[in-house]
Design a protein around this motif. Structure first.
Motif, short mmCIF file in Angstrom:
data_model
loop_
_atom_site.label_atom_id
_atom_site.label_comp_id
_atom_site.label_asym_id
_atom_site.label_seq_id
_atom_site.Cartn_x
_atom_site.Cartn_y
_atom_site.Cartn_z
N ALA A 30 1.36 -1.53 0.00
CA ALA A 30 0.04 -0.12 -0.08
C ALA A 30 0.72 0.82 0.11
CB ALA A 30 -0.69 0.02 1.83
N GLN A 31 0.95 1.85 -0.74
CA GLN A 31 1.82 2.96 -1.56
C GLN A 31 1.82 4.35 -0.94
OE1 GLN A 31 4.75 2.10 -4.46
NE2 GLN A 31 3.46 1.23 -5.71
N GLY A 36 4.36 10.74 0.09
CA GLY A 36 5.16 11.40 -0.78
C GLY A 36 4.81 12.56 -2.10
N HIS A 37 4.46 12.17 -2.55
CA HIS A 37 3.92 13.70 -3.22
C HIS A 37 3.88 15.18 -2.53
CE1 HIS A 37 1.83 11.47 -7.14
NE2 HIS A 37 2.80 10.64 -6.47
N GLU A 38 3.67 14.91 -1.10
CA GLU A 38 3.64 15.83 -0.51
C GLU A 38 5.33 16.11 -0.35
OE1 GLU A 38 2.79 19.25 1.81
OE2 GLU A 38 1.49 18.47 0.35
N ILE A 39 6.16 15.16 0.18
CA ILE A 39 7.39 15.52 0.99
C ILE A 39 8.54 15.99 -0.58
CG2 ILE A 39 9.27 14.49 0.90
CD1 ILE A 39 8.20 11.60 3.11
N ILE A 40 7.64 16.05 -1.44
CA ILE A 40 8.24 16.19 -2.50
C ILE A 40 7.74 18.07 -2.69
CG2 ILE A 40 8.32 16.51 -5.30
CD1 ILE A 40 7.92 13.36 -6.01
N GLY A 55 7.74 0.07 -6.04
CA GLY A 55 7.05 0.80 -6.69
C GLY A 55 7.41 1.77 -7.82
N ILE A 56 5.86 2.63 -7.68
CA ILE A 56 6.30 4.12 -8.77
C ILE A 56 6.56 4.21 -7.37
CG2 ILE A 56 5.37 2.23 -10.63
CD1 ILE A 56 2.99 4.44 -10.30
N LEU A 57 6.47 4.00 -6.42
CA LEU A 57 6.43 5.70 -5.79
C LEU A 57 7.98 6.27 -5.13
CD1 LEU A 57 5.40 7.92 -3.28
CD2 LEU A 57 5.07 5.84 -2.11
N LEU A 58 8.29 4.88 -5.39
CA LEU A 58 10.10 4.90 -4.91
C LEU A 58 10.85 5.36 -5.98
CD1 LEU A 58 12.44 4.60 -3.74
CD2 LEU A 58 12.68 2.56 -4.28
#
Length: 273
Positions: A30-31, A36-40, A55-58
């Motif tokens: 469960a990615q 992750g997007h908020e960190i970016i 996965g694609i989040l990494l």
């Protein structure tokens, strides 16, 4: 419902993700794309990511340039399956701008367990004949030690500065319900210095108790109410994986320029994938 532990996602990332921090992004399978997007978007850099199901989040975090290292179980798109292009470019780069540590889920769970128990390493079964042993995929995270009780293969402890854990339900006291397999999630929460539950739904304490608490409020620093937190991945009993979104991402990320356009359109431009 509100409570002293319920805060917004932006506030949670700002408070708990410092430059250079070690960040666990759970759960296996469960990615947490929302985190992750908020960190970016907040331009946190030099991070040491710990993620079972990369996965694609990494891949997105690698491409966005926010990572100094990544400790992961795998990194590929389960749809297709398809390649994760930023990961491939990082792995094949002679410069290796990001340090990669590949661990099996068993090794990762043992490393987090060692962190939870406040010991420097955890004995693990040897894995001869695999890349974990023969090709040093863990990149120095495993070793062999001798003692009066005999020799053992070991994996180094991992202690995240913060663990973001996806839960189906949470109450305002920080008790979290996870309907699927726990995997390494609970030991990650026990090992981390701070725990943020990212919940599909915030409920009253009685509802959480009846559903079965997996992560107790005693461990939890904050709760974020974020329906759709793992989309375009799927959440058990909530929503299915968006297969088309995965396919579009893999096609766009095949080139650095294509990824940059995708990132601007879906993340830094303010719109989640």
């Amino acid at each position: 419902m509100t409570g002293r532990k319920v805060i917004g996602l932006r506030e949670a990332v700002a408070a708990h993700v410092r430059p250079g921090a070690t960040v666990y992004l759970g759960n296996f399978g469960a990615q947490l794309f929302a985190v992750g997007h908020e960190i970016i978007r907040q331009r946190r850099t030099g991070l040491h990511l710990v993620i079972g199901s990369g996965g694609i989040l990494l891949d997105q975090l690698l491409g966005a340039g926010v990572l100094a290292s990544a400790t992961f179980g795998h990194c590929w798109s389960p749809v297709g399956p398809g390649p994760t292009w930023n990961f491939r470019r990082a792995a094949e780069s002679g410069e290796r701008p990001v340090t990669l540590y590949e661990l099996s889920l068993g090794l990762l769970t043992a490393a987090l367990t060692a962190g939870a128990w406040d010991v420097p390493f955890m004995p693990v079964p040897g894995l001869p004949g695999t890349g974990y042993t023969d090709e040093n995929w863990p990149n120095g995270r495993t070793s062999r030690v001798d003692s009066v009780f005999g020799a053992a293969d070991v994996v180094a402890a991992i202690v995240p500065d913060v663990a973001f854990v996806h839960v189906d339900q949470a109450d305002a006291d920080g008790n979290g319900v996870i309907p699927g397999p726990l995997g390494e999630t609970l030991v990650a929460a026990q090992a981390a210095r701070a725990v943020v539950l990212v919940a599909e739904e915030v409920v009253d304490t009685g509802t959480a108790r009846r559903a079965g608490i997996a992560v107790p409020g005693l461990l939890t620093s904050a709760v974020v109410h974020r329906p759709g937190a793992v989309a375009p991945d799927g959440a058990i009993g909530r929503y299915e994986r968006d297969v088309a979104a995965y396919e579009r991402y893999v096609a766009r990320a095949a080139t650095p320029d294509g990824f940059a356009d995708w990132l601007a359109g879906h993340v830094t431009g303010g719109r989640d994938a």
